[in-house]
Design an enzyme around this catalytic site. Structure first.
Site, PDB file in Angstrom:
ATOM      1  N   HIS A   1      46.827  43.854  30.455  1.00  0.00           N
ATOM      2  CA  HIS A   1      45.726  42.925  30.740  1.00  0.00           C
ATOM      3  C   HIS A   1      44.687  42.832  29.631  1.00  0.00           C
ATOM      4  O   HIS A   1      43.482  42.743  29.876  1.00  0.00           O
ATOM      5  CB  HIS A   1      45.046  43.305  32.047  1.00  0.00           C
ATOM      6  CG  HIS A   1      45.856  43.037  33.274  1.00  0.00           C
ATOM      7  ND1 HIS A   1      46.865  42.105  33.327  1.00  0.00           N
ATOM      8  CD2 HIS A   1      45.800  43.605  34.520  1.00  0.00           C
ATOM      9  CE1 HIS A   1      47.392  42.092  34.537  1.00  0.00           C
ATOM     10  NE2 HIS A   1      46.768  42.993  35.276  1.00  0.00           N
TER      11      HIS A   1
ATOM     12  N   GLU B   1      49.542  36.063  40.678  1.00  0.00           N
ATOM     13  CA  GLU B   1      49.099  35.828  39.314  1.00  0.00           C
ATOM     14  C   GLU B   1      50.064  34.880  38.594  1.00  0.00           C
ATOM     15  O   GLU B   1      51.163  35.271  38.223  1.00  0.00           O
ATOM     16  CB  GLU B   1      49.019  37.148  38.554  1.00  0.00           C
ATOM     17  CG  GLU B   1      48.185  38.205  39.224  1.00  0.00           C
ATOM     18  CD  GLU B   1      48.455  39.582  38.674  1.00  0.00           C
ATOM     19  OE1 GLU B   1      48.437  39.735  37.429  1.00  0.00           O
ATOM     20  OE2 GLU B   1      48.713  40.516  39.465  1.00  0.00           O
TER      21      GLU B   1
ATOM     22  N   HIS C   1      43.002  36.902  38.489  1.00  0.00           N
ATOM     23  CA  HIS C   1      43.425  38.146  39.129  1.00  0.00           C
ATOM     24  C   HIS C   1      42.685  38.400  40.452  1.00  0.00           C
ATOM     25  O   HIS C   1      42.366  39.550  40.780  1.00  0.00           O
ATOM     26  CB  HIS C   1      43.214  39.317  38.168  1.00  0.00           C
ATOM     27  CG  HIS C   1      44.139  40.472  38.388  1.00  0.00           C
ATOM     28  ND1 HIS C   1      43.947  41.404  39.373  1.00  0.00           N
ATOM     29  CD2 HIS C   1      45.275  40.828  37.745  1.00  0.00           C
ATOM     30  CE1 HIS C   1      44.901  42.315  39.325  1.00  0.00           C
ATOM     31  NE2 HIS C   1      45.726  41.991  38.346  1.00  0.00           N
TER      32      HIS C   1
END
Length: 375
Positions: free
Chosen positions: A127, A340, A201
């Site tokens: 991420h 996602e 997210h």
């Protein structure tokens, strides 16, 4: 710094901001505290979304059930300090990048040059690294149009920030429509070749955040294949058929039905934490239905549409009760889920996967829509 204590600067109201619905007309209000702001979007139907420019985080989503009762269906906090200091960094509500999901061993190669990245998830990069887009303050401003209101966010990631090449200029628009759609538009350009893979997210619980688990939620994912992972949660490179496996969500089913099945992939992920290969038509970039989520108890429904080729379904496996949410209740395992929309994990190291490399002169552009309703 409390998100509930921001002053509202808007033509039609001045007062103390709360995360609960406030009696105001449709539009955008802005709470201000130095460079951190909270934007409240409200449509004519009463749906309300709050967004902070810290991490481009969606802090709440208030939608009605079948009886018209509103609840906040997004996990998160009331205070910005909690987003900054949360243990395990769950990425509640944030835009994550420069590369969402994992990159194996924290490195990739472009044109013969290898770029080392921050390693923040075992041996891998996750991420965007130690300070990804979820942990920076974005520039932001309210925007409005015919039938929608929103907020436009800008951030420039510097060359070699978290190890990535190129200065990346990024714009993300959140638009709330009168049809109870939250539309997210992403646009980016670069001055060097670089991988780009962004996602939103938010953790959803359609019964309301802090109100039990999502195991009774019914989920459909528009995919016939998924990407299995190895023990470090990196894709093996295989595109495996979902048919006859716990990963078959081609027809809607309760999430809890197969989650405890004896299955090596579920064992590795402690549940679902896998990328699904979305079924696309002739145009791989067309907006298509990716998933449909329903809560039978409240009647709330969420449909996800996207131009992206993949969907990471994460069933909240690593939530363990240590994080206390807006309702004052602990977020236990599976108290929320993420849908996602993105490219596949580790694509920079997987040449058979759709490319995530953005070149100078090209434009990264993608859209995801979360559409809420009730039955």
């Amino acid at each position: 710094m409390n998100l509930q204590s921001f002053l509202i600067f808007a033509a039609f109201t001045i007062g103390l901001h709360t995360l609960a619905p406030t009696p105001m007309r449709a539009g955008v209000t802005v709470g201000d505290f130095d460079s951190i702001k909270l934007y409240t979007l409200k449509n004519e139907a009463g749906m309300t979304v709050t967004v902070t420019n810290y991490g481009a985080i969606i802090t709440s989503i208030l939608v009605p059930d079948r009886e018209g009762k509103f609840a906040d269906v997004a996990l998160g906090y009331h205070r910005v300090e909690d987003y900054i200091n949360a243990v395990d960094k769950p990425y509640f509500g944030a835009v994550v990048g420069r590369y969402a999901n994992r990159i194996a061993k924290g490195k990739f190669t472009i044109d013969g040059e290898t770029y080392p990245l921050a390693v923040n998830n075992g041996a891998n990069h996750l991420h965007g690294g130690a300070i990804g887009f979820d942990k920076v303050v974005w520039d932001a401003k309210p925007i409005e149009g015919d039938g929608w209101c929103g907020v436009e966010l800008h951030y420039t990631a510097k060359d070699r920030e978290e190890g990535y090449p190129g200065n990346l200029n990024l714009k993300v628009d959140y638009k709330l429509t009168n049809a109870n759609e939250l539309v997210i538009d992403y646009v980016a350009t670069t001055d060097k070749k670089t991988p780009v893979n962004l996602t939103q997210h938010t953790y959803f619980n359609l019964r309301g955040e802090g109100n039990g688990t999502i195991l009774d939620h019914e989920l459909m994912i528009n995919a016939k294949q998924y990407t299995p992972i190895d023990e470090s949660m990196i894709p093996t490179g295989e595109l495996a058929d979902v048919g006859g496996t716990p990963f078959d969500f081609s027809a809607s089913k309760p999430i809890g039905r197969d989650i405890s099945t004896e299955n090596e992939q579920l064992k590795i992920g402690l549940g679902y934490d896998h990328n699904f290969v979305l079924a696309k038509g002739a145009d791989p970039n067309a907006m298509t239905l990716a998933a449909r989520l329903k809560d039978p108890a409240s009647g709330r429904q969420l449909e996800v549409f996207t131009t992206e080729p993949g969907l990471q379904f994460y069933s909240g496996n690593f939530l363990d009760g240590r994080l206390i949410g807006k309702s004052g209740k602990p977020y236990v395992q599976r108290s929320g889920l993420c849908l996602e929309t993105q490219h596949y994990p580790d694509s920079p190291n997987q040449p058979a996967f759709p490319s995530t490399i953005l070149s100078p002169g090209d434009e990264y552009r993608t859209t995801t829509t979360f559409k809420f309703s009730a039955e």
